[in-house]
Write a protein that holds these residues in place. Structure first.
Motif, short mmCIF file in Angstrom:
data_model
loop_
_atom_site.label_atom_id
_atom_site.label_comp_id
_atom_site.label_asym_id
_atom_site.label_seq_id
_atom_site.Cartn_x
_atom_site.Cartn_y
_atom_site.Cartn_z
N UNK A 203 0.86 -1.19 0.00
CA UNK A 203 0.00 0.00 0.00
C UNK A 203 0.89 1.23 0.00
N UNK A 204 0.32 2.27 -0.46
CA UNK A 204 1.07 3.52 -0.43
C UNK A 204 0.20 4.60 0.16
N UNK A 205 0.72 5.26 1.17
CA UNK A 205 -0.05 6.33 1.76
C UNK A 205 0.82 7.59 1.76
N UNK A 206 0.32 8.59 1.10
CA UNK A 206 1.08 9.83 0.99
C UNK A 206 1.27 10.47 2.35
N UNK A 207 0.23 10.39 3.18
CA UNK A 207 0.34 11.05 4.48
C UNK A 207 1.38 10.35 5.35
N UNK A 208 1.48 9.01 5.16
CA UNK A 208 2.48 8.28 5.95
C UNK A 208 3.87 8.71 5.55
N UNK A 209 4.06 8.89 4.24
CA UNK A 209 5.41 9.27 3.80
C UNK A 209 5.78 10.66 4.31
N UNK A 210 4.79 11.56 4.23
CA UNK A 210 5.08 12.91 4.69
C UNK A 210 5.29 12.91 6.20
N UNK A 211 4.47 12.06 6.88
CA UNK A 211 4.51 12.07 8.34
C UNK A 211 5.74 11.40 8.91
N UNK A 212 6.32 10.47 8.15
CA UNK A 212 7.45 9.71 8.68
C UNK A 212 8.61 10.65 8.99
N UNK A 213 9.25 10.39 10.12
CA UNK A 213 10.38 11.22 10.50
C UNK A 213 11.57 10.79 9.66
N UNK A 214 12.11 11.70 8.84
CA UNK A 214 13.26 11.33 8.02
C UNK A 214 14.52 11.63 8.81
N UNK A 215 15.33 10.60 8.94
CA UNK A 215 16.59 10.80 9.68
C UNK A 215 17.58 11.48 8.76
N UNK A 216 18.16 12.54 9.26
CA UNK A 216 19.15 13.22 8.45
C UNK A 216 20.45 12.43 8.53
N UNK A 217 21.07 12.20 7.38
CA UNK A 217 22.33 11.45 7.40
C UNK A 217 23.42 12.31 8.03
N UNK A 218 24.21 11.66 8.85
CA UNK A 218 25.32 12.40 9.44
C UNK A 218 26.38 12.63 8.37
N UNK A 219 27.27 13.55 8.66
CA UNK A 219 28.31 13.89 7.68
C UNK A 219 29.15 12.66 7.33
N UNK A 220 29.43 11.85 8.37
CA UNK A 220 30.26 10.66 8.15
C UNK A 220 29.58 9.70 7.18
N UNK A 221 28.25 9.51 7.39
CA UNK A 221 27.50 8.61 6.51
C UNK A 221 27.51 9.12 5.07
N UNK A 222 27.36 10.45 4.93
CA UNK A 222 27.34 11.00 3.58
C UNK A 222 28.69 10.79 2.89
N UNK A 223 29.77 11.00 3.65
CA UNK A 223 31.09 10.79 3.06
C UNK A 223 31.26 9.34 2.66
#
Lengths: 326, 304
Positions: free
Chosen positions: B7-27
């Motif tokens: 299933x796909x729920x737009x509100x769930x996607x918007x509502x989900x807390x997105x974890x920001x990648x740390x600088x180390x992870x991005x590198x």
């Protein structure tokens, strides 16, 4: 035709102006020499009279602008001054005219550069054109990787590898390119084989990459796509549509690399002990023989400016937009 | 295993807390996407930096220590043999990494300080200062830099300080051109205008408004300029007017041992000795070029 002529005249004027400013910079460098000039050249033991006489001969007792114009005047008449080496504290003067030192070596350098250009320019244009036509194929990638490696290597590394294989392990060519005025043409060509091969390898890489970039840039333009949609054959597109517009970038590429050759020649001449003007300059720098350094720098700078100017003018003359003014 | 209905729920996607990648992870992610050539470049550069930093620990002998045997062959005592006056070649290679790279780095940084600073000033102040600087740079660039460097070195003498200053000044012309060209486009933006109206000084606008926006091309250029400066210094040292002995340096090492190449037929290792420092120079420049290529590709290339 007027637009072309006026643009060319403007460029020529700018070139001459640049040359004058450059000559002024080269000239003023002599007065930046720290300490007393006479003592530096003649040594600590020089008597006061010799130093004064030497300063007078150089004209150091006159103001700088006067000296500059005198210098420019004599350079224009082919008189490049007198070398510092061969002078000593006792006032004895065994120095030589700079022009006597420079002229024979200048011909040698021009010979080496000429031989290299005759081989390198057609080769680079061919490689660049084919790499652009068959871009993103294995051929293109191999040529690209090879040239990137050659560009990143110092000239003397290339030179010594060639010496190792072609002169030392399999003695095909001599590792020393010592020639003089009496050397016959065939012998000359044989002796400059390794230096010109080194220079060729270095500048073909540059030239080929720039040609490829210029042609690819051109092939992306809408009128080429139009010609292709119209059903023109591949050779027709290149010869009739692309080439007239490609002369300017190609001329720029060639002139830029011949100018690069002027600089690269210094290191290569030293490696192969070739009696050219680059080696003369390096020797003069080591012994701090300022008149010789100035003369060599002036010749190198003038060649450099002249080549870039030629490229500009070829670019203007072959520009279709300027040739057919609306 | 129970099948979860897709299933796909737009509100769930918007509502989900997105974890920001740390600088180390991005590198880490960035490194994972690097192509093999870039990896090769990074490993080589890392190795060179290690050698340069730990030169004192790695080198078996002192930098200018002279042993009895000149031109000793390769062996246990002297790994790559000794040079023309009996100095250990391996030791001098290791110290050469520190000296040659250190001087090239100092020169590049200085040339960026001069060229970058003036380029920014010229881009912001588009009046007589810009004109004067640009014309001056045009004239300086009309003389081949190796020739100009040779001339200036003959006047000021071949000390390390004058070498660094001369090459940095000559090289800063190229940095000036690039910085000015990219900064001019940023300097006309509205937020720069706003900063000016706010009453910010020249220094603030340079550092806080323009510099962050022109960083990627400048970083790439730093790598390329470093290569160029490195090759110029190596060429000058090779010609005998750059770094002077007894300071170990790759360019002059090539020149000093060059005559050994003639003996390639009798002792191949001896013939390779003068090529080692030259190869070290070539490997570093190739490695830096690979990294710069990848970086330019990443930051949506300015060139090609």
């Amino acid at each position: 035709m007027n637009a072309v002529l006026s643009t060319i005249l403007k460029r020529l004027g700018m070139g001459v102006a640049t040359l004058f400013i450059v000559s002024a910079i080269i000239f003023s460098s002599i007065s930046m020499l720290p300490g007393d000039f006479g003592e530096t050249v003649l040594g600590q033991a020089a008597t006061k009279e010799t130093v004064t006489a030497f300063r007078k001969e150089l004209g150091l007792d006159k103001p700088a602008p006067v000296r500059y114009f005198e210098w420019v005047g004599s350079v224009l008449q082919g008189d490049l001054g007198t070398s510092f080496s061969g002078r000593n504290a006792s006032g004895q003067d065994r120095s030589r005219q700079v022009s006597d030192l420079v002229m024979p070596r200048l011909w040698n350098t021009l010979f080496l550069a000429g031989v290299t250009a005759v081989i390198a320019v057609p080769l680079a244009l061919f490689l660049g054109l084919t790499a652009a036509l068959y871009r993103n194929t294995a051929y293109d990638r191999i040529v690209n990787a090879t040239t990137l490696t050659t560009i990143s290597t110092p000239e003397f590394f290339v030179a010594y590898i060639l010496i190792l294989f072609l002169a030392s392990l399999w003695p095909v060519f001599p590792s020393l390119a010592n020639i003089d005025a009496s050397t016959a043409l065939g012998e000359r060509l044989y002796r400059v084989a390794l230096p010109s091969l080194t220079l060729t390898l270095v500048i073909v890489a540059h030239m080929m990459r720039m040609t490829r970039a210029a042609i690819i840039n051109l092939l992306a333009s809408p009128y080429i796509e139009m010609a292709r949609l119209k059903g023109a054959s591949r050779s027709q597109i290149i010869l009739k549509h692309a080439l007239p517009n490609a002369w300017a970038p190609i001329a720029t590429v060639i002139a830029f690399n011949l100018a690069y050759l002027v600089v690269g020649v210094v290191v290569v001449e030293v490696v192969f002990v070739y009696p050219g003007i680059g080696q003369l300059m390096v020797d003069a720098v080591t012994s701090r023989d300022i008149p010789v350094v100035q003369a060599c720098a002036l010749i190198f700078a003038a060649t450099y400016i002249l080549l870039n100017l030629t490229a500009d003018i070829i670019g203007i003359v072959t520009n279709p937009r300027l040739l057919h003014p609306r | 295993m129970s099948e979860q209905p897709v299933t796909y729920s737009a509100s769930a996607e918007v509502g989900a807390v997105r974890k920001r990648r740390s600088r180390l992870e991005r590198i880490g992610l960035l490194l994972k996407s690097a192509p093999a050539t870039a990896w090769f470049g990074m490993i080589v550069v890392f190795f060179y930096i290690c050698v340069a930093i730990f030169a004192d620990l790695l080198a078996p002998y002192g930098e200018a220590e002279i042993h009895a045997a000149a031109f000793a062959p390769w062996g246990d005592e002297f790994f790559f043999g000794t040079d023309q006056i009996g100095r250990d070649v391996l030791t001098r290679l290791i110290y050469g990494a520190r000296n040659t790279m250190g001087i090239a780095l100092a020169t590049t940084i200085l040339s960026f300080l001069i060229g970058g600073g003036l380029g920014l000033v010229a881009a912001i102040n588009r009046r007589w200062l810009d004109q004067a600087l640009s014309r001056f740079v045009d004239v300086l660039m009309a003389i081949p830099s190796l020739i100009f460097a040779l001339m200036l070195l003959s006047i000021f003498g071949s000390t390390i300080t004058s070498l660094i200053i001369i090459i940095a000044v000559l090289d800063s012309t190229r940095v000036f051109r690039l910085t000015r060209a990219v900064a001019v486009n940023v300097a006309v933006m509205d937020y720069v205008e706003a900063a000016k109206l706010r009453g910010e000084g020249l220094g603030w606008i340079m550092r806080r408004e323009i510099l962050p926006n022109i960083m990627p091309p400048l970083v790439a250029e730093f790598g390329l300029r470093f290569c160029f400066v490195f090759l110029t210094i190596a060429a000058l040292s090779f010609l005998g007017v750059g770094i002077q002995p007894p300071t170990a340096d790759w360019g002059s090492m090539v020149r000093a041992n060059a005559s050994l190449i003639q003996f390639a037929k009798y002792d191949m290792t001896a013939a390779i000795t003068p090529l080692l420092p030259a190869a070290a120079i070539a490997l570093l420049t190739v490695a830096v070029n690979f990294i710069v290529d990848w970086f330019l590709h990443k930051t949506s290339g300015l060139r090609e």
